[in-house]
Design an enzyme around this catalytic site. Sequence first.
Site, PDB file in Angstrom:
ATOM      1  N   ARG A 147       1.622  12.145  -8.981  1.00 25.86           N
ATOM      2  CA  ARG A 147       2.223  10.732  -8.802  1.00 25.86           C
ATOM      3  C   ARG A 147       3.389  10.619  -9.104  1.00 25.86           C
ATOM      4  NH1 ARG A 147      -2.723   7.679  -7.226  1.00 25.86           N
ATOM      5  NH2 ARG A 147      -4.112   8.085  -8.885  1.00 25.86           N
ATOM      6  N   GLU A 173       0.869  -0.796  -0.191  1.00 25.21           N
ATOM      7  CA  GLU A 173       0.302  -0.050  -0.037  1.00 25.21           C
ATOM      8  C   GLU A 173       0.324   1.417   0.407  1.00 25.21           C
ATOM      9  OE1 GLU A 173      -2.690   1.408  -0.802  1.00 25.21           O
ATOM     10  OE2 GLU A 173      -4.285   0.977  -0.259  1.00 25.21           O
ATOM     11  N   PHE A 218      -2.078  16.445   4.304  1.00 30.44           N
ATOM     12  CA  PHE A 218      -2.050  15.923   2.852  1.00 30.44           C
ATOM     13  C   PHE A 218      -0.753  15.594   2.142  1.00 30.44           C
ATOM     14  CE2 PHE A 218      -3.650  14.984  -1.450  1.00 30.44           C
ATOM     15  CZ  PHE A 218      -4.356  14.335  -1.480  1.00 30.44           C
ATOM     16  N   ASP A 244      -4.534   5.774   6.066  1.00 28.43           N
ATOM     17  CA  ASP A 244      -4.685   7.111   6.917  1.00 28.43           C
ATOM     18  C   ASP A 244      -5.163   6.625   8.075  1.00 28.43           C
ATOM     19  OD1 ASP A 244      -5.817   9.625   7.780  1.00 28.43           O
ATOM     20  OD2 ASP A 244      -6.202  10.306   5.719  1.00 28.43           O
ATOM     21  N   ASP A 272      -1.451  10.779  -5.368  1.00 29.23           N
ATOM     22  CA  ASP A 272      -2.024  11.472  -6.236  1.00 29.23           C
ATOM     23  C   ASP A 272      -2.174  12.593  -5.773  1.00 29.23           C
ATOM     24  OD1 ASP A 272      -3.998   9.982  -5.639  1.00 29.23           O
ATOM     25  OD2 ASP A 272      -5.354  11.453  -7.448  1.00 29.23           O
TER      26      ASP A 272
HETATM   27  P1  5GP Z   1      -7.490   5.043   4.331  1.00 33.24           P
HETATM   28  O1  5GP Z   1      -8.054   6.521   5.127  1.00 33.24           O
HETATM   29  O2  5GP Z   1      -8.518   4.453   3.955  1.00 33.24           O
HETATM   30  O3  5GP Z   1      -6.640   4.785   4.824  1.00 33.24           O
HETATM   31  O4  5GP Z   1      -6.923   6.126   3.090  1.00 33.24           O
HETATM   32  C1  5GP Z   1      -7.146   5.521   1.440  1.00 33.24           C
HETATM   33  C2  5GP Z   1      -7.098   6.022   0.793  1.00 33.24           C
HETATM   34  O5  5GP Z   1      -6.650   7.324   0.780  1.00 33.24           O
HETATM   35  C3  5GP Z   1      -5.156   5.938   0.861  1.00 33.24           C
HETATM   36  O6  5GP Z   1      -4.954   4.239  -0.049  1.00 33.24           O
HETATM   37  C4  5GP Z   1      -4.572   6.988  -0.337  1.00 33.24           C
HETATM   38  O7  5GP Z   1      -4.762   6.705  -1.745  1.00 33.24           O
HETATM   39  C5  5GP Z   1      -5.514   7.823   0.031  1.00 33.24           C
HETATM   40  N1  5GP Z   1      -5.124   8.788   1.872  1.00 33.24           N
HETATM   41  C6  5GP Z   1      -5.061   9.052   2.274  1.00 33.24           C
HETATM   42  N2  5GP Z   1      -4.512   9.663   2.409  1.00 33.24           N
HETATM   43  C7  5GP Z   1      -3.602  10.833   1.800  1.00 33.24           C
HETATM   44  C8  5GP Z   1      -2.458  10.791   1.240  1.00 33.24           C
HETATM   45  O8  5GP Z   1      -2.040  12.743   2.262  1.00 33.24           O
HETATM   46  N3  5GP Z   1      -2.156  11.712   0.003  1.00 33.24           N
HETATM   47  C9  5GP Z   1      -3.019  11.144  -1.161  1.00 33.24           C
HETATM   48  N4  5GP Z   1      -2.932  11.792  -2.053  1.00 33.24           N
HETATM   49  N5  5GP Z   1      -3.811  10.261  -0.134  1.00 33.24           N
HETATM   50  C10 5GP Z   1      -3.818   9.569   0.514  1.00 33.24           C
END
Ligand code: 5GP
Length: 177
Positions: free
Chosen positions: A166, A100, A153, A104, A160
């Site tokens: 990317r 992965e 972020f 987050d 991305d």
């Molecule tokens: P989750 O909150 O479910 O752990 O994260 C879901 C998805 O959100 C991650 O796999 C990623 O693709 C995207 N994501 C979460 N935080 C970030 C970030 O800071 N930057 C980017 N580009 N994508 C993020």
Amino acid sequence: MTVHPDVKEILLDEKTIARRVAELGAQISKDYAGKSLTALVVLKGSFVFAADLLRAIDVQTKVEFIGLRSYGSRTSTSGVVEITMDVKYPLNGHDVLIIEDIVDTGLTLDYLKNNLATRKPASIKLASLLHKPERGVKDMSIDYLGFTVPNEFVIGYGLDFDGRYRNLPYVGIMKTP
Ligand code: 5GP
């Protein structure tokens, strides 16, 4: 190195990432010595990390891809996840290593791990380049973690915003528009 104008700050430069990825590859090779591994690359965000990590692993490895999309605001997930492209082969009996880009809230991986468990792999482990511990609403165990990052972020090295950035070779905090 020229910094993209939309990047506020570089968090991890190319050398720092390369050094850590080599360490993770060595650790994974040690842990899976004598076994064969099925790497499950979660598209799209982890394709750059996966390409580097896989070349640092020297056990017998198959590579599969799964596409996930998590819905939410433009920079945060709601936990509603859709499989946009599924694995083409059965995973039963395989030692699966999920690759992965970032954990987050952990909701996406929670969904994926539950989904994979129904396919009866021999084991499931997780390698993630990044983790935002301040945000963790789920107690996710990351077996191989690259770096922890602040609750900002981030873009680059596969990650991305709106499909862009990317290809940046580093991980940076995106400027807020
Ligand atoms: P989750 O909150 O479910 O752990 O994260 C879901 C998805 O959100 C991650 O796999 C990623 O693709 C995207 N994501 C979460 N935080 C970030 C970030 O800071 N930057 C980017 N580009 N994508 C993020």
